[in-house]
Design an enzyme around this catalytic site. Structure first.
Site, PDB file in Angstrom:
ATOM      1  N   CYS A  23     -10.836   6.102  16.486  1.00 34.88           N
ATOM      2  CA  CYS A  23     -10.422   5.843  17.864  1.00 34.88           C
ATOM      3  C   CYS A  23      -9.179   6.650  18.219  1.00 34.88           C
ATOM      4  O   CYS A  23      -8.257   6.799  17.409  1.00 34.88           O
ATOM      5  CB  CYS A  23     -10.131   4.350  18.029  1.00 34.88           C
ATOM      6  SG  CYS A  23      -9.441   3.900  19.632  1.00 34.88           S
TER       7      CYS A  23
ATOM      8  N   THR B  67       0.636   3.601   2.041  1.00 37.60           N
ATOM      9  CA  THR B  67       0.994   3.833   3.438  1.00 37.60           C
ATOM     10  C   THR B  67       2.237   3.034   3.816  1.00 37.60           C
ATOM     11  O   THR B  67       3.117   3.530   4.533  1.00 37.60           O
ATOM     12  CB  THR B  67      -0.175   3.455   4.368  1.00 37.60           C
ATOM     13  OG1 THR B  67      -1.318   4.237   4.021  1.00 37.60           O
ATOM     14  CG2 THR B  67       0.180   3.707   5.827  1.00 37.60           C
TER      15      THR B  67
ATOM     16  N   HIS C 206       5.120   4.945   2.554  1.00 38.41           N
ATOM     17  CA  HIS C 206       5.373   6.116   3.399  1.00 38.41           C
ATOM     18  C   HIS C 206       6.166   5.706   4.641  1.00 38.41           C
ATOM     19  O   HIS C 206       7.113   6.392   5.053  1.00 38.41           O
ATOM     20  CB  HIS C 206       4.050   6.771   3.819  1.00 38.41           C
ATOM     21  CG  HIS C 206       3.402   7.592   2.757  1.00 38.41           C
ATOM     22  ND1 HIS C 206       3.968   8.743   2.254  1.00 38.41           N
ATOM     23  CD2 HIS C 206       2.234   7.436   2.094  1.00 38.41           C
ATOM     24  CE1 HIS C 206       3.166   9.260   1.334  1.00 38.41           C
ATOM     25  NE2 HIS C 206       2.114   8.485   1.218  1.00 38.41           N
TER      26      HIS C 206
ATOM     27  N   CYS D  33       0.846  -1.193   0.000  1.00 40.46           N
ATOM     28  CA  CYS D  33       0.000   0.000   0.000  1.00 40.46           C
ATOM     29  C   CYS D  33       0.883   1.244   0.000  1.00 40.46           C
ATOM     30  O   CYS D  33       2.049   1.207   0.411  1.00 40.46           O
ATOM     31  CB  CYS D  33      -0.889  -0.029   1.238  1.00 40.46           C
ATOM     32  SG  CYS D  33      -1.821   1.466   1.553  1.00 40.46           S
TER      33      CYS D  33
END
Length: 322
Positions: free
Chosen positions: A86, A23, A26, A21
């Site tokens: 959350c 992410t 990153h 992904c």
């Protein structure tokens, strides 16, 4: 690594496939700080090899996928059912071991059985497609809407397909001609626009009845793409921001004010795995062509390095464990 322990409400998966992904990239390049050592990977599919005594959703031998955000269960957002917001979450591949290991223990609450008619290739794409499903549902895309999708990488392309399945006319925007060509060749978009061309905005608006798109999805994560989203939207239009931003950005907020835009963020994929699996079962969208690059587990580092440097025809990179 030792085989993970399995609690009474846990499921042990033998991992079959993992997707890389944005992410993950990153994190890999230091753009998202994490506690190390850390096993990455949150797009995965596997086979159930052990179950805790309280588990009823799956059994040994089932194929399964799983969400990756576990809420604390104590904050106001968890009380509202919004565990993606959350304040103290546990995220697989970010706060605890992810899927780039032979085995992964997952709480039963995150598990979904993969139907027999869906392949492992389709299973490993459930998580990224669910990001698109969540965003498109959040934007309430309707039949006949003009939808602009900025960024024709994997998430943008999934947003194309899901928006189209909702009845929208979709237009794609990117700076890479090959990605625009991929989207148009597969008829995900009505037309693609290269944003490096000075006349792309006027050309786009000339195709519309209104003065812009009803809904714009930003799936890049940059100053330019965020600003572009406001430019592409019609007055009183909607803008959904999905991109991962490594740095603070500066944008012209007067476009939001004067055009009375509705701007929303879209974070992860809560309540979207079930609808995504159903969408795949319906065969309304075809997804396996998104997998353009495959690597064996032993080649994982090469897969990450190649995904960072290859801007050619790569769409989705998958790591196979078999």
């Amino acid at each position: 690594m030792p085989e993970p322990e399995v609690g009474d409400s846990d499921v042990l998966l033998k991992i079959k496939k993992v997707g890389i992904c944005g992410t993950d990239l990153h994190i890999y390049t230091g753009g998202m700080p994490v506690q190390t050592p850390l096993v990455l990977g949150h797009e995965f599919v596997g086979e159930v090899t052990k179950v805790g005594k309280n588990v009823t959703k799956v059994k040994i031998g089932d194929r399964a996928v799983a969400e990756h955000v576990l809420g604390c269960g104590k904050c106001a957002y968890c009380d509202e059912g919004k565990r993606n917001l959350c304040k103290n979450p546990t995220v697989l591949g970010l706060h605890k071991q992810g899927a780039l290991a032979e085995y992964l223990s997952v709480p039963d609450s995150l598990i979904y059985r993969l139907p027999e008619e869906l392949s492992y290739d389709e299973g490993v794409l459930v998580e990224p497609i669910s990001i698109a499903v969540y965003a498109v549902r959040k934007a309430d895309v309707k039949v006949g809407d003009a939808v602009a999708v900025i960024g024709q990488g994997p998430i943008g392309l999934f947003v194309d397909e899901v928006s189209k399945s909702a009845g929208a006319t979709v237009y794609g925007f990117d700076k890479h001609d090959n990605r625009l060509q991929f989207a148009t060749d597969h008829q995900f978009v009505r037309k693609g626009f290269n944003v490096t061309q000075t006349d792309y905005l006027n050309n786009f608006k000339s195709m519309l009845v209104s003065d812009g798109a009803d809904v714009v999805f930003e799936a890049v994560g940059s100053d330019q793409s965020a600003e572009m989203a406001f430019e592409l939207a019609r007055d009183a239009g909607k803008v959904l921001i999905l991109g991962v931003f490594e740095h603070n950005v500066q944008i012209n907020m007067m476009q939001v004010v004067k055009k009375e835009l509705t701007v929303q963020g879209s974070w992860t994929c809560i309540f979207s795995f079930g609808p995504t699996i159903a969408l795949l079962q319906s065969k309304e969208i075809a997804v396996t062509q998104f997998i353009t690059n495959r690597y064996q587990f032993s080649e994982t580092k090469k897969a990450f390095d190649d995904a960072l440097t290859d801007k050619g025809n790569r769409i989705k990179t998958i790591i196979d464990f078999d």
